[in-house]
Enzyme design. Structure first.
Site, PDB file in Angstrom:
ATOM      1  N   ASP A  92      18.319  53.151  20.164  1.00 42.56           N
ATOM      2  CA  ASP A  92      17.597  52.987  18.772  1.00 42.56           C
ATOM      3  C   ASP A  92      18.086  52.818  17.372  1.00 42.56           C
ATOM      4  OD1 ASP A  92      15.720  52.174  21.168  1.00 42.56           O
ATOM      5  OD2 ASP A  92      14.291  53.873  20.618  1.00 42.56           O
ATOM      6  N   LYS A  93      18.113  51.604  16.786  1.00 43.13           N
ATOM      7  CA  LYS A  93      17.711  51.965  15.035  1.00 43.13           C
ATOM      8  C   LYS A  93      17.295  53.375  14.994  1.00 43.13           C
ATOM      9  CE  LYS A  93      18.218  50.100  10.666  1.00 43.13           C
ATOM     10  NZ  LYS A  93      18.797  48.575  10.385  1.00 43.13           N
TER      11      LYS A  93
END
Length: 667
Positions: free
Chosen positions: A324-325
């Protein structure tokens, strides 16, 4: 994210916000196989060469031949274990007793019995030993034609595990796939080599061949017979010349006398073709393993920043999954062509860009996507509330009910938003569809579509779409935008037309090209899973694709019902879901798609994905802004409460998807 997609469970759920800050969403990749993270190969190779002598078995082994004797006739008998099971693969420790690190280093697969079930495993053992017995009989024409079926295996990964497990336990067997059915038969190359050298050497040679450890070598026993060495050289060059090369070296034999031995190594790009007088001239790549902690960065963006700082290509990095960012994530990586010392030098610079690099150590092989055991998640859900239609219920009860429901029944195994580029105007699946349709110019322009923000990257993209000035756009982009720069360099050279855009896509690594196509395939899978649940619910129906358990029974979707990821080698369900796939692909002009994009060297065979997944090691607690609220406390409705939740998920499962099922809301 998945606004109209089906849920599995029927509890009411609740509302809340996630990823208020990166520290609210922490992802830690679970253990990576030891094979790729060992400090050196020396200990492994030393252990391999120091294996203890074979113990006696119920079936006698062939006596060792002297190298001055002519090659033997026939084949050695098959040693059976005390339980009447499989053939001994290698002298020394048995399959179950061997050192676990050594087995990992040799690439040993999961035990056959766990993959096949005990009845089939025993039948395979019997087939293997019977086959070896027939090899010892003269004029037995049946020996080369005997086959044993392991049955149909739809899942590509399961087939790969079985191929590896069979070869490791029975090096004298080969496995082939015919229309998803796995067939086992004798390896004629093994039988031929057994005529030239001892069975132990033949076993060890084929295990070396199967492991394919980079920069590894294999040596036959000392051999003073020049003509016999010549025959062995010719055999290996004739059978494996494209993969292996051989050379004779002077060694000391068991009597401390000088002798000659044949050494084999893999033909790899990382080896120089130049040989010194004393032997092979090595040109080995350096591999360095490390743990990357990143915050508010995409995995590919982080790699771009690292590559720019180290002056290498993004393709020199290998990792097991995209993280995930909007999170703090920790994952192992391996970088090629960079020493541990060089990596340590850039640590302080990377911290300023949202990354920490630690646990730096030498490695000797890259990682592969999907090669992880799973991920552990520590998540905080804030601003807990009821759904608007459920405001009179007790919030504590709603949370408890949701946790128990998903822990018991699992969740729909959708691909999560990061697969597609959450919040972006153009998502990755749209680019993938354009590539599948071979609309190269459209794919490039979708790639350079800017977001509605005023920053250097989006301003550069906006300029390119307005002017098609690739050279001018290159100057405007930051260095870490490696993919964009790779495309633009090719576009500047070849032009923004079909041919130029095709060459531009070829200018980025294969793994990035196929990433966009896989995103499209993932989108179709998500829609198919939702349609399947809306149409048939959670019961198995006629026409479903099911990976059967050992007893051949399956009573619910959680029992291995799968849907295909579109590709050229998958079967589709024979019920309404199969028809849905054909209609959906037709809608995107892919009804005649062969899922091979030859101009871009893309081959998409497809695979199968479980419709449902379970969550492991689920735990949670509630906390107010002032103090922790125990689960026994009531009246949470009027308090500002956050939910702390921890759990483990298998590879390729998405925490946001699991949370969606728990909370019954989209993010």
């Amino acid at each position: 994210m998945l606004p109209s997609f089906s849920y599995l469970t029927e509890h009411a759920g609740f509302r809340g916000t996630i990823k208020n800050s990166p520290s609210d969403f922490v992802v830690t990749e679970l253990e990576v196989p030891e094979l790729f993270l060992r400090d050196t190969r020396a200990e492994l190779l030393q252990r391999t060469s120091e294996a203890p002598p074979a113990q006696s078995s119920q079936c006698p082994r062939e006596p060792k031949r002297r190298r001055t004797e002519p090659p033997g006739q026939g084949a050695p008998a098959c040693p059976r274990d005390a339980a009447g099971g499989g053939c001994a693969a290698t002298p020394g420790k048995s399959e179950s007793e061997g050192d676990p690190e050594l087995r990992a280093g040799l690439g040993e697969a999961c035990p056959l019995e766990s993959l096949l079930g005990k009845p089939v495993s025993e039948l395979l053992n019997k087939f293997a030993c019977d086959l070896k017995d027939t090899w010892g009989l003269e004029n037995n024409a049946d020996a080369g034609t005997r086959e044993f079926s392991l049955g149909p295996r739809l899942d590509k990964k399961i087939r790969a595990d079985l191929h590896s497990a069979v070869r490791q336990k029975f090096p004298f067997l080969v496995t082939v796939t015919r229309d998803n059915e796995m067939i086992v038969k004798g390896n004629p190359d093994y039988r031929e080599l057994c005529q030239l050298v001892t069975e132990k050497e033949t076993n060890d040679f084929f295990k070396f061949l199967d492991a394919k450890l980079e920069n590894s070598t294999f040596s036959f026993e000392p051999d003073g017979n020049k003509e016999h060495r010549k025959v062995v050289h010719h055999f290996i060059n004739r059978k494996f010349g494209k993969l292996l090369e051989t050379k004779s070296f002077t060694v000391t034999d068991v009597n401390d006398q000088p002798n000659m031995s044949i050494t084999v190594r893999f033909r790899e790009k990382s080896w120089s073709r130049k040989r010194s007088a004393g032997g092979f001239q090595e040109k080995q790549d350096v591999y360095t393993a490390f743990t990357l902690q990143k915050e508010n960065l995409e995995t590919l963006e982080a790699i771009g920043l690292l590559a720019a700082e180290l002056d290498i290509l993004p393709s020199d990095f290998s990792y097991t999954g995209i993280k995930d960012k909007k999170a703090i994530t920790l994952q192992p990586m391996i970088v090629k062509k960079v020493t541990p010392e060089r990596l340590k030098e850039i640590g302080n610079k990377m911290e300023k860009k949202g990354m920490k690099i630690f646990n730096i150590r030498p490695a000797y092989q890259h990682l592969r996507l999907g090669q992880l055991k799973g991920n552990h998640f520590d998540i905080v859900v804030r601003d807990l509330q009821h759904h608007s239609h459920d405001s009179s219920a007790d919030l504590k009860e709603r949370i408890s009910e949701a946790m128990k429901s998903v822990e018991t029944k699992g969740f729909v195994n959708y691909y999560g938003p990061q697969r597609f580029g959450q919040g972006q105007i153009v998502q990755t699946d749209q680019i993938g569809l354009a590539l599948l349709n071979e609309k190269m110019v459209k794919a490039v322009k979708l790639f350079f579509t800017p977001e509605d923000t005023d920053d250097p990257v989006n301003n550069a993209k906006r300029y390119f779409l307005q002017t098609e000035d690739a050279k001018g756009t290159l100057v405007m982009l930051p260095e870490f935008k490696v993919r964009e720069k790779m495309l633009l360099r090719a576009l500047n050279r070849y032009g923004v037309n079909h041919e130029g855009c095709t060459k531009a896509w070829l200018n980025i690594p294969h793994s990035l090209r196929i990433f966009y196509v896989h995103a499209y395939c993932s989108k179709i899978w998500n829609e198919a899973a939702s349609y399947r649940l809306k149409t048939y619910g959670s019961k198995v129906v006629e026409g479903d694709l099911v990976c059967l358990e050992e007893n051949g029974e399956s009573i619910s979707l959680n029992d291995k019902v799968v849907l295909p990821m579109v590709g050229h080698s998958v079967k589709y369900p024979s019920n309404k879901v199969g028809q849905w796939y054909h209609e959906r692909l037709s809608k995107d002009e892919l009804e005649l798609c062969k899922f091979r994009v030859s101009p871009l060297h893309l081959n998409i065979p497809g695979c199968y994905r479980l419709i449902l997944k379970t969550v492991q090691n689920l735990s949670y607690f509630l906390e107010s802004s002032e103090k922790e609220i125990k689960i026994e406390d009531n009246h949470l409705n009027d308090l500002k409460v956050s939910l702390h939740i921890s759990f483990d998920l298998d590879p390729s499962c998405y925490a946001t998807v699991c949370l969606r099922e728990i909370m019954k809301c989209n993010f």
